[in-house]
Each structure stands twice: as C-alpha cells, then as structure tokens.
Design an enzyme around this catalytic site. Structure first.
Site, PDB file in Angstrom:
ATOM      1  N   LYS A 135       0.824  -1.215   0.000  1.00  0.00           N
ATOM      2  CA  LYS A 135       0.000   0.000   0.000  1.00  0.00           C
ATOM      3  C   LYS A 135       0.858   1.265   0.000  1.00  0.00           C
ATOM      4  O   LYS A 135       0.643   2.170  -0.788  1.00  0.00           O
ATOM      5  CB  LYS A 135      -0.912   0.052   1.246  1.00  0.00           C
ATOM      6  CG  LYS A 135      -1.865  -1.096   1.392  1.00  0.00           C
ATOM      7  CD  LYS A 135      -2.706  -0.952   2.661  1.00  0.00           C
ATOM      8  CE  LYS A 135      -1.924  -0.988   3.965  1.00  0.00           C
ATOM      9  NZ  LYS A 135      -1.220  -2.246   4.218  1.00  0.00           N
ATOM     10  N   ARG A 154      -9.302   1.297   8.734  1.00  0.00           N
ATOM     11  CA  ARG A 154      -8.901  -0.081   9.000  1.00  0.00           C
ATOM     12  C   ARG A 154      -9.980  -0.838   9.754  1.00  0.00           C
ATOM     13  O   ARG A 154      -9.794  -2.025  10.065  1.00  0.00           O
ATOM     14  CB  ARG A 154      -7.630  -0.088   9.854  1.00  0.00           C
ATOM     15  CG  ARG A 154      -6.349  -0.351   9.082  1.00  0.00           C
ATOM     16  CD  ARG A 154      -5.195  -0.365  10.072  1.00  0.00           C
ATOM     17  NE  ARG A 154      -4.062  -1.109   9.605  1.00  0.00           N
ATOM     18  CZ  ARG A 154      -2.984  -0.545   9.052  1.00  0.00           C
ATOM     19  NH1 ARG A 154      -2.919   0.746   8.852  1.00  0.00           N
ATOM     20  NH2 ARG A 154      -1.967  -1.300   8.700  1.00  0.00           N
ATOM     21  N   ARG A 214      11.511  -6.073   4.728  1.00  0.00           N
ATOM     22  CA  ARG A 214      11.271  -4.621   4.680  1.00  0.00           C
ATOM     23  C   ARG A 214      12.276  -3.911   5.579  1.00  0.00           C
ATOM     24  O   ARG A 214      12.566  -4.345   6.676  1.00  0.00           O
ATOM     25  CB  ARG A 214       9.840  -4.301   5.145  1.00  0.00           C
ATOM     26  CG  ARG A 214       9.601  -2.802   5.302  1.00  0.00           C
ATOM     27  CD  ARG A 214       8.151  -2.410   5.147  1.00  0.00           C
ATOM     28  NE  ARG A 214       7.306  -2.840   6.266  1.00  0.00           N
ATOM     29  CZ  ARG A 214       6.003  -2.602   6.324  1.00  0.00           C
ATOM     30  NH1 ARG A 214       5.401  -1.952   5.344  1.00  0.00           N
ATOM     31  NH2 ARG A 214       5.306  -3.052   7.349  1.00  0.00           N
ATOM     32  N   ARG A 221      11.537  -2.754  11.331  1.00  0.00           N
ATOM     33  CA  ARG A 221      10.560  -2.280  12.313  1.00  0.00           C
ATOM     34  C   ARG A 221      10.270  -3.373  13.328  1.00  0.00           C
ATOM     35  O   ARG A 221      10.149  -4.535  12.958  1.00  0.00           O
ATOM     36  CB  ARG A 221       9.257  -1.879  11.601  1.00  0.00           C
ATOM     37  CG  ARG A 221       9.198  -0.430  11.201  1.00  0.00           C
ATOM     38  CD  ARG A 221       8.101  -0.142  10.208  1.00  0.00           C
ATOM     39  NE  ARG A 221       6.767  -0.656  10.605  1.00  0.00           N
ATOM     40  CZ  ARG A 221       5.664  -0.513   9.852  1.00  0.00           C
ATOM     41  NH1 ARG A 221       5.733   0.120   8.698  1.00  0.00           N
ATOM     42  NH2 ARG A 221       4.523  -0.995  10.261  1.00  0.00           N
ATOM     43  N   ARG A 267      -0.609  -9.270  13.328  1.00  0.00           N
ATOM     44  CA  ARG A 267      -1.170  -8.204  12.483  1.00  0.00           C
ATOM     45  C   ARG A 267      -2.027  -8.780  11.360  1.00  0.00           C
ATOM     46  O   ARG A 267      -3.030  -8.192  10.980  1.00  0.00           O
ATOM     47  CB  ARG A 267      -0.033  -7.350  11.909  1.00  0.00           C
ATOM     48  CG  ARG A 267       0.623  -6.496  12.980  1.00  0.00           C
ATOM     49  CD  ARG A 267       1.936  -5.930  12.517  1.00  0.00           C
ATOM     50  NE  ARG A 267       1.783  -4.945  11.456  1.00  0.00           N
ATOM     51  CZ  ARG A 267       2.770  -4.550  10.666  1.00  0.00           C
ATOM     52  NH1 ARG A 267       3.963  -5.064  10.797  1.00  0.00           N
ATOM     53  NH2 ARG A 267       2.551  -3.644   9.754  1.00  0.00           N
TER      54      ARG A 267
HETATM   55  P1  ADP Z   1       2.290  -1.792   3.227  1.00  0.00           P
HETATM   56  O1  ADP Z   1       2.299  -0.280   3.208  1.00  0.00           O
HETATM   57  O2  ADP Z   1       1.063  -2.364   2.593  1.00  0.00           O
HETATM   58  O3  ADP Z   1       2.532  -2.341   4.581  1.00  0.00           O
HETATM   59  P2  ADP Z   1       4.875  -1.611   1.824  1.00  0.00           P
HETATM   60  O4  ADP Z   1       4.590  -0.717   0.677  1.00  0.00           O
HETATM   61  O5  ADP Z   1       5.632  -1.050   2.953  1.00  0.00           O
HETATM   62  O6  ADP Z   1       3.485  -2.300   2.327  1.00  0.00           O
HETATM   63  O7  ADP Z   1       5.601  -2.919   1.261  1.00  0.00           O
HETATM   64  C1  ADP Z   1       6.022  -3.964   2.138  1.00  0.00           C
HETATM   65  C2  ADP Z   1       7.408  -4.452   1.743  1.00  0.00           C
HETATM   66  O8  ADP Z   1       7.330  -5.152   0.500  1.00  0.00           O
HETATM   67  C3  ADP Z   1       8.421  -3.324   1.514  1.00  0.00           C
HETATM   68  O9  ADP Z   1       9.690  -3.786   1.912  1.00  0.00           O
HETATM   69  C4  ADP Z   1       8.368  -3.074   0.012  1.00  0.00           C
HETATM   70  O10 ADP Z   1       9.605  -2.581  -0.487  1.00  0.00           O
HETATM   71  C5  ADP Z   1       8.062  -4.470  -0.534  1.00  0.00           C
HETATM   72  N1  ADP Z   1       7.183  -4.462  -1.702  1.00  0.00           N
HETATM   73  C6  ADP Z   1       6.160  -3.613  -1.994  1.00  0.00           C
HETATM   74  N2  ADP Z   1       5.555  -3.932  -3.166  1.00  0.00           N
HETATM   75  C7  ADP Z   1       6.200  -5.038  -3.623  1.00  0.00           C
HETATM   76  C8  ADP Z   1       6.049  -5.868  -4.811  1.00  0.00           C
HETATM   77  N3  ADP Z   1       5.093  -5.628  -5.723  1.00  0.00           N
HETATM   78  N4  ADP Z   1       6.888  -6.910  -4.927  1.00  0.00           N
HETATM   79  C9  ADP Z   1       7.840  -7.156  -4.000  1.00  0.00           C
HETATM   80  N5  ADP Z   1       8.035  -6.431  -2.873  1.00  0.00           N
HETATM   81  C10 ADP Z   1       7.234  -5.387  -2.693  1.00  0.00           C
HETATM   82  P1  ADP Z   2       1.554  -1.492   7.354  1.00  0.00           P
HETATM   83  O1  ADP Z   2       1.858  -0.446   6.299  1.00  0.00           O
HETATM   84  O2  ADP Z   2       2.614  -2.497   7.425  1.00  0.00           O
HETATM   85  O3  ADP Z   2       0.197  -2.079   7.222  1.00  0.00           O
HETATM   86  P2  ADP Z   2       1.177   0.775   8.999  1.00  0.00           P
HETATM   87  O4  ADP Z   2       2.393   1.591   8.957  1.00  0.00           O
HETATM   88  O5  ADP Z   2       0.032   1.162   8.122  1.00  0.00           O
HETATM   89  O6  ADP Z   2       1.584  -0.714   8.706  1.00  0.00           O
HETATM   90  O7  ADP Z   2       0.611   0.673  10.468  1.00  0.00           O
HETATM   91  C1  ADP Z   2       1.442   0.309  11.545  1.00  0.00           C
HETATM   92  C2  ADP Z   2       0.577   0.170  12.790  1.00  0.00           C
HETATM   93  O8  ADP Z   2      -0.027   1.449  13.101  1.00  0.00           O
HETATM   94  C3  ADP Z   2      -0.599  -0.781  12.679  1.00  0.00           C
HETATM   95  O9  ADP Z   2      -0.220  -2.120  12.941  1.00  0.00           O
HETATM   96  C4  ADP Z   2      -1.527  -0.226  13.754  1.00  0.00           C
HETATM   97  O10 ADP Z   2      -1.096  -0.591  15.067  1.00  0.00           O
HETATM   98  C5  ADP Z   2      -1.331   1.272  13.627  1.00  0.00           C
HETATM   99  N1  ADP Z   2      -2.313   1.869  12.685  1.00  0.00           N
HETATM  100  C6  ADP Z   2      -2.047   2.427  11.489  1.00  0.00           C
HETATM  101  N2  ADP Z   2      -3.178   2.869  10.906  1.00  0.00           N
HETATM  102  C7  ADP Z   2      -4.194   2.581  11.770  1.00  0.00           C
HETATM  103  C8  ADP Z   2      -5.614   2.761  11.754  1.00  0.00           C
HETATM  104  N3  ADP Z   2      -6.238   3.338  10.710  1.00  0.00           N
HETATM  105  N4  ADP Z   2      -6.313   2.333  12.818  1.00  0.00           N
HETATM  106  C9  ADP Z   2      -5.731   1.759  13.867  1.00  0.00           C
HETATM  107  N5  ADP Z   2      -4.402   1.536  13.954  1.00  0.00           N
HETATM  108  C10 ADP Z   2      -3.632   1.945  12.916  1.00  0.00           C
END
Ligand code: ADP
Ligand code: ADP
Ligand code: ZN
Length: 215
Positions: A13, A88, A127, A160, A171
C-alpha cells in the site's frame, strides 16, 4: 481524486500510495507514518499508540478518527488525497463517510492490493524502514543503493519492531478480523477495485493507474 488503499500489512500500500500521490499531485496520508512520527517526537498520542502498535494491535478508533479528520481538513486536501492505512475498521470507514457526506463529497475509489498471507511474512521480514524520512526498502525487491543506509537522507535503516515474524502473524489475524470486512463495505458502494499485488512493483502501479483512470 479521493482514494483509499486497502490491503494486508506488507501488501505494498505505502509503496504504491507514494507513487500515486506523486503522479496525481495529491497528498499521501499514512496513519502508520503519522503514529510513528508521534512516537519519535514522544508525544502523548505517540505513547498511547506505541503500546498497541508494538503488540500488532490496532490503535483504538477514538485516537485515530479525529487525527485523520483534522488532517483531511487541511488545505492541501481540497483537491483530493490518497489514504494509506485508513480506514482499518468499519467504524473508521463509517466516520469517514459521514464526514465526507457532510461536505457533499464522496470517495472515488477504494483500491485493494491483494497479496496472500504466505507471501506477506517474507515481504515483511525483508522490509527496511528509514526512521529519518520514512522511506521504505526491501532487501531483495527494492534495496537501498546505499546498503544499510537510506538513499534519500542517509540515516541507518531498521527492521521495524512490528515487522518481526511473531508480530506479523498477529497483524495478519487482526487484518482478517477487522480490516478485510472493508472490502465488502466498499464493494457495496461500487467503488472497490482489486489489483494483484503479487506482481512486480511497476506492474502493480500500472494496474492501479488503469483502475483509477477507467470509468
Ligand atoms: P504496506 O504499506 O502495505 O505495509 P509496503 O509498501 O511497505 O506495504 O511494502 C512492504 C514491503 O514489501 C516493503 O519492503 C516493500 O519494499 C516491498 N514491496 C512492496 N511492493 C512489492 C512488490 N510488488 N513486490 C515485491 N516487494 C514489494
Ligand atoms: P503497514 O503499512 O505495514 O500495514 P502501517 O504503517 O500502516 O503498517 O501501520 C502500523 C501500525 O499502526 C498498525 O499495525 C496499527 O497498530 C497502527 N495503525 C495504522 N493505521 C491505523 C488505523 N487506521 N487504525 C488503527 N491503527 C492503525
Ligand atoms: Zn531516509
């Protein structure tokens, strides 16, 4: 354009939301980034949020909704935005709906970046995050050109705390229980579009552009 990004933790995302924000010149609003900035600055909100985040739990809606509403009221959001990690929960989505309706507005698209659970754990353990500027890398799929340091700001990259496998499992189960129902919620409104998030990053981006530009 007002867009919501849906998808499991690690689905990509954030990676895609940043690109879309740049492409359409709209702000990228990540609740995770906002919470992490608060933790770094040791604010009251940061202290409260950290207790939940470290356990892989969601921060309560009461702490999350007002924060996002304040952000959306800022001037740079007037022409649209991309929400990454919010809503969420169903109550968060309903609160967003109410706030938009009150202004006679609505979301244009909810994009679900679909990645099965078994690919997620691998993505998360690779990541790497920059605590300085929030940039995200992957040791295998998107490595920093400066190795263990951020290629944008030079700070050391970290794994992280909540990306360690034990917390990722938690999660994921929280995602299935509390966030996945949003897929039906937005499908019911006719604005859901699903893209295959297992493809290579550039391909996922192209797919998202297509669904945003199609009627
Ligand atoms: P989210 O915001 O949904 O948690 P991230 O954008 O941070 O996800 O992506 C999670 C991890 O996977 C990061 O280390 C990112 O560089 C990697 N990643 C994101 N998109 C892809 C993809 N299409 N293929 C492989 N790795 C990816
Ligand atoms: P990821 O991109 O890997 O899904 P985020 O950076 O979006 O992780 O979120 C990290 C953490 O922050 C989540 O696991 C949650 O604890 C908190 N968080 C983020 N967005 C929300 C939300 N909209 N509602 C509740 N908790 C949230
Ligand atoms: Zn950086």
């Amino acid at each position: 354009m007002k867009i919501v990004m849906l998808g499991a933790p690690g689905a990509g995302k954030g990676t895609q939301a940043k690109r879309i924000a740049a492409q359409y010149k709209i702000p990228h609003i990540s609740t995770g980034d906002i919470f992490r900035a608060n933790i770094k600055n040791n604010t009251e909100l940061g202290k409260k949020a950290k207790a939940y985040m470290d356990q892989g739990l969601l921060v309560p809606d009461e702490l999350t909704v007002d924060l996002v509403m304040d952000r959306l009221a800022q001037e740079d959001c007037a022409d649209g935005y991309i929400l990454d990690g919010f809503p969420r929960t169903i109550p968060q989505a309903e609160a967003l709906d109410r706030a938009l309706s009150a202004k006679g507005e609505q979301l244009d698209r909810a994009v679900d970046v679909d990645v099965p659970d078994d690919s997620i754990v691998n993505r998360m353990s690779g990541r790497r995050a920059c605590q300085g500027c929030g940039a995200t890398y992957h040791i295998q799929f998107n490595p920093s050109q400066k190795g263990e340091f951020c290629q944008v700001c030079g700070e050391k990259l970290i794994l992280r705390e909540d990306d360690k496998p034990e917390t990722v499992q938690k999660r994921l189960s929280v995602y299935h229980e509390q966030t996945q129902p949003l897929i039906d919620f937005y499908a019911g409104k006719g604005i859901l579009r699903t893209v295959d998030g297992t493809k290579e990053m550039d391909q996922v981006f192209e797919e998202i552009r297509k669904v945003l530009e199609a009627e």
